[in-house]
Design a protein around this motif. Structure first.
Motif, PDB file in Angstrom:
ATOM      1  N   ALA A  71       0.860  -1.200   0.000  1.00 22.06           N
ATOM      2  CA  ALA A  71       0.000   0.000   0.000  1.00 22.06           C
ATOM      3  C   ALA A  71       0.893   1.246   0.000  1.00 22.06           C
ATOM      4  O   ALA A  71       0.637   2.207  -0.729  1.00 22.06           O
ATOM      5  N   HIS A  72       1.960   1.214   0.805  1.00 26.84           N
ATOM      6  CA  HIS A  72       2.902   2.338   0.804  1.00 26.84           C
ATOM      7  C   HIS A  72       3.540   2.483  -0.591  1.00 26.84           C
ATOM      8  O   HIS A  72       3.749   3.591  -1.078  1.00 26.84           O
ATOM      9  N   LYS A 107       0.610   5.673  18.471  1.00 25.55           N
ATOM     10  CA  LYS A 107       1.041   4.286  18.717  1.00 25.55           C
ATOM     11  C   LYS A 107       2.285   4.225  19.590  1.00 25.55           C
ATOM     12  O   LYS A 107       3.203   5.024  19.397  1.00 25.55           O
ATOM     13  N   LEU A 191       2.088  12.244   1.655  1.00 27.63           N
ATOM     14  CA  LEU A 191       1.216  11.145   1.242  1.00 27.63           C
ATOM     15  C   LEU A 191       0.584  10.558   2.492  1.00 27.63           C
ATOM     16  O   LEU A 191       1.301  10.088   3.385  1.00 27.63           O
ATOM     17  N   VAL A 192      -0.729  10.590   2.568  1.00 28.31           N
ATOM     18  CA  VAL A 192      -1.394  10.031   3.761  1.00 28.31           C
ATOM     19  C   VAL A 192      -2.586   9.188   3.348  1.00 28.31           C
ATOM     20  O   VAL A 192      -3.155   9.371   2.273  1.00 28.31           O
ATOM     21  N   THR A 196      -5.565   8.844   8.281  1.00 30.21           N
ATOM     22  CA  THR A 196      -4.650   9.865   8.803  1.00 30.21           C
ATOM     23  C   THR A 196      -5.204  11.266   8.544  1.00 30.21           C
ATOM     24  O   THR A 196      -5.090  12.155   9.387  1.00 30.21           O
ATOM     25  N   THR A 239      -4.911   9.010   0.082  1.00 31.12           N
ATOM     26  CA  THR A 239      -5.311   7.747  -0.558  1.00 31.12           C
ATOM     27  C   THR A 239      -6.479   7.150   0.215  1.00 31.12           C
ATOM     28  O   THR A 239      -6.441   7.054   1.441  1.00 31.12           O
ATOM     29  N   ARG A 241      -8.900   4.546   1.873  1.00 34.29           N
ATOM     30  CA  ARG A 241      -8.507   3.342   2.607  1.00 34.29           C
ATOM     31  C   ARG A 241      -9.764   2.588   3.029  1.00 34.29           C
ATOM     32  O   ARG A 241     -10.178   2.647   4.199  1.00 34.29           O
ATOM     33  N   THR A 294      -0.275  -4.155   9.850  1.00 34.28           N
ATOM     34  CA  THR A 294      -0.772  -5.122  10.851  1.00 34.28           C
ATOM     35  C   THR A 294      -0.938  -6.492  10.206  1.00 34.28           C
ATOM     36  O   THR A 294      -0.507  -7.516  10.757  1.00 34.28           O
TER      37      THR A 294
HETATM   38  N1  LIG Z   1      -3.834   0.266   2.655  1.00 36.58           N
HETATM   39  C1  LIG Z   1      -3.686   1.585   2.793  1.00 36.58           C
HETATM   40  N2  LIG Z   1      -4.475   2.431   2.105  1.00 36.58           N
HETATM   41  C2  LIG Z   1      -4.343   3.765   2.237  1.00 36.58           C
HETATM   42  N3  LIG Z   1      -3.459   4.362   3.047  1.00 36.58           N
HETATM   43  C3  LIG Z   1      -2.647   3.573   3.759  1.00 36.58           C
HETATM   44  C4  LIG Z   1      -2.698   2.152   3.678  1.00 36.58           C
HETATM   45  N4  LIG Z   1      -1.759   1.632   4.505  1.00 36.58           N
HETATM   46  C5  LIG Z   1      -1.153   2.685   5.092  1.00 36.58           C
HETATM   47  N5  LIG Z   1      -1.681   3.847   4.656  1.00 36.58           N
HETATM   48  C6  LIG Z   1      -1.302   5.210   5.065  1.00 36.58           C
HETATM   49  O1  LIG Z   1       0.120   5.289   5.079  1.00 36.58           O
HETATM   50  C7  LIG Z   1       0.557   6.106   6.167  1.00 36.58           C
HETATM   51  C8  LIG Z   1       1.499   5.323   7.061  1.00 36.58           C
HETATM   52  O2  LIG Z   1       0.848   4.120   7.400  1.00 36.58           O
HETATM   53  P1  LIG Z   1       1.204   3.247   8.655  1.00 36.58           P
HETATM   54  O3  LIG Z   1       2.674   3.094   8.781  1.00 36.58           O
HETATM   55  O4  LIG Z   1       0.456   3.690   9.846  1.00 36.58           O
HETATM   56  O5  LIG Z   1       0.620   1.854   8.095  1.00 36.58           O
HETATM   57  P2  LIG Z   1      -0.544   0.977   8.696  1.00 36.58           P
HETATM   58  O6  LIG Z   1      -0.697  -0.154   7.720  1.00 36.58           O
HETATM   59  O7  LIG Z   1      -1.743   1.807   9.004  1.00 36.58           O
HETATM   60  O8  LIG Z   1       0.135   0.495  10.053  1.00 36.58           O
HETATM   61  P3  LIG Z   1      -0.462  -0.457  11.200  1.00 36.58           P
HETATM   62  O9  LIG Z   1      -1.242  -1.552  10.498  1.00 36.58           O
HETATM   63  O10 LIG Z   1       0.768  -0.933  11.902  1.00 36.58           O
HETATM   64  O11 LIG Z   1      -1.360   0.399  12.050  1.00 36.58           O
HETATM   65  C9  LIG Z   1      -0.711   6.536   6.926  1.00 36.58           C
HETATM   66  O12 LIG Z   1      -1.046   7.835   6.475  1.00 36.58           O
HETATM   67  C10 LIG Z   1      -1.747   5.519   6.491  1.00 36.58           C
HETATM   68  O13 LIG Z   1      -3.050   6.082   6.477  1.00 36.58           O
END
Ligand SMILES: Nc1ncnc2c1ncn2[C@@H]1O[C@H](COP(=O)(O)OP(=O)(O)OP(=O)(O)O)[C@@H](O)[C@H]1O
Ligand SMILES: NC(=O)c1ccc[n+]([C@@H]2O[C@H](COP(=O)(O)O)[C@@H](O)[C@H]2O)c1
Length: 328
Positions: A71-72, A107, A191-192, A196, A239, A241, A294
């Motif tokens: 996703a990142h 967190k 990018l969020v 977020t 993005t 989610r 996760t």
């Molecule tokens: N599948 C996804 N779709 C859209 N945005 C995402 C996705 N995964 C992560 N992000 C966004 O990427 C940024 C960093 O994400 P982060 O490291 O918290 O990942 P996470 O998958 O949410 O972590 P965790 O599952 O450990 O809580 C945040 O702004 C989060 O909203």
């Protein structure tokens, strides 16, 4: 047991552990520690390679990278592709910064250790570059195929407005030709994910809640004081989610449209002018796997390599296996 690390992986692992200690004892809010250069080879010890000329656009992916996921990858590569293809930017004018927050707004610290996350970010940077190269068909003549530099950074400050200000103050992106200029002309793009964005507009992060509703008075709210300078130099690329926790795509689009097109920003204590600084990007496609760090940790713990592959990119998976991460 995994085989021992290759010499270049060993160099990288030892570099990240030293860089982390140095950063943690520096008292600095934010530091760029190394750069994955556009060239194919990343042998040897990582090093920071500041841009010769100040970049026009700094794309920032701020995350816990625990671990970095597909996703990142999608968030980063779709943003870069759009800048290169639709906006006609050249790779030299753009930098991508992968920023690891050692203090998260919500967190607590959990495995993997930060130096292991930096190693995964290093691997991830190369997967980003590989993905971009593939999407431009490796056409050597095409400027997009020359690739882009990807920086890795560390931050202690948890909030976006603080990270943005620290980046604007940092010398790293000022370029060697005009080191005295400030970063005002570099536009930052954070990018969020949708979850977020919702938190960015939650007044609880900006001071006592009783001060959050000064809308009727001339005095700006704490949220406005924090976010107005932020939106002056930064954009948010959001993005979608869609998953169980955050509701379906329709709900998210409705929230964003309300926020951006009605009086929504005023209602959350913001300012209407910010709407041009927030853009939406497609995320999860219906019928495909929901991806999150996760779920990646859970797959690693169960040693479900097929599912882990759906969650993370190949070089990140390699580090997870090498270092036996997330088994506890
Ligand atoms: N599948 C996804 N779709 C859209 N945005 C995402 C996705 N995964 C992560 N992000 C966004 O990427 C940024 C960093 O994400 P982060 O490291 O918290 O990942 P996470 O998958 O949410 O972590 P965790 O599952 O450990 O809580 C945040 O702004 C989060 O909203
Ligand atoms: N108001 C804010 O600026 C704000 C609110 C919530 C999270 N964050 C940050 O967003 C990033 C991603 O957060 P999560 O890892 O919790 O999804 C982290 O760096 C976190 O500290 C910032």
């Amino acid at each position: 047991m995994s085989p021992p690390l290759s010499p270049s992986a060993r160099l990288a692992a030892s570099f990240f552990s030293r860089a982390l200690s140095a950063f943690q004892s520096s008292g600095s809010k934010l530091q760029v520690i190394c750069t994955a250069p556009p060239s194919l080879s990343h042998e040897g010890e990582p090093e920071a390679l500041p841009p010769r000329v100040r970049p026009q656009i700094l794309v920032v992916l701020d995350s816990s990278f625990n671990p970095p996921t597909r996703a990142h990858l999608h968030m980063a590569t779709s943003a870069i592709r759009e800048l290169l293809q639709k906006q006609g930017q050249c790779p030299d004018a753009i930098r991508l910064l992968l920023l690891l927050s050692v203090n998260n707004a919500d967190k607590g610290v959990k495995p993997a250790a930060f130096d292991k996350r930096l190693a995964m970010m290093w691997a991830f940077a190369q997967d980003v570059q590989h993905d971009l190269r593939m999407s431009f068909g490796n056409r050597q003549a095409a400027p997009e195929a020359q690739g882009l530099s990807v920086d890795l950074g560390l931050a202690t400050v948890p909030y976006f407005h603080e990270k943005s200000a620290a980046l604007a103050e940092a010398g790293f992106y000022k370029g060697q030709r005009d080191p005295d200029d400030d970063l005002a002309e570099t536009e930052q793009v954070f990018l969020v994910g949708y979850d977020t964005l919702v938190r960015i507009f939650n007044p609880k992060y900006y001071g006592p809640l009783e001060m959050a509703s000064q809308v009727a008075t001339a005095e700006p709210t704490p949220l406005q004081k924090a976010l107005d300078p932020f939106f002056g130099r930064a954009k948010l690329r959001v993005t979608m989610r869609a998953d169980d926790k955050w509701g379906g795509a329709n709900e998210q689009v409705a929230y964003l449209e309300n926020l951006l097109h009605a009086e929504g920003l005023n209602k959350v204590g913001g300012i209407r002018a910010w709407e041009s600084r927030i853009e939406m990007a497609d995320g999860h496609k219906a019928g495909t796997e929901v991806i999150s760090s996760t779920y990646a940790r859970a797959a690693a713990k169960k040693r479900d390599l097929g599912r882990l592959d759906l969650m993370v990119t190949p070089r990140v998976r390699w580090w997870i296996e090498q270092e036996n991460l997330y088994l506890e």
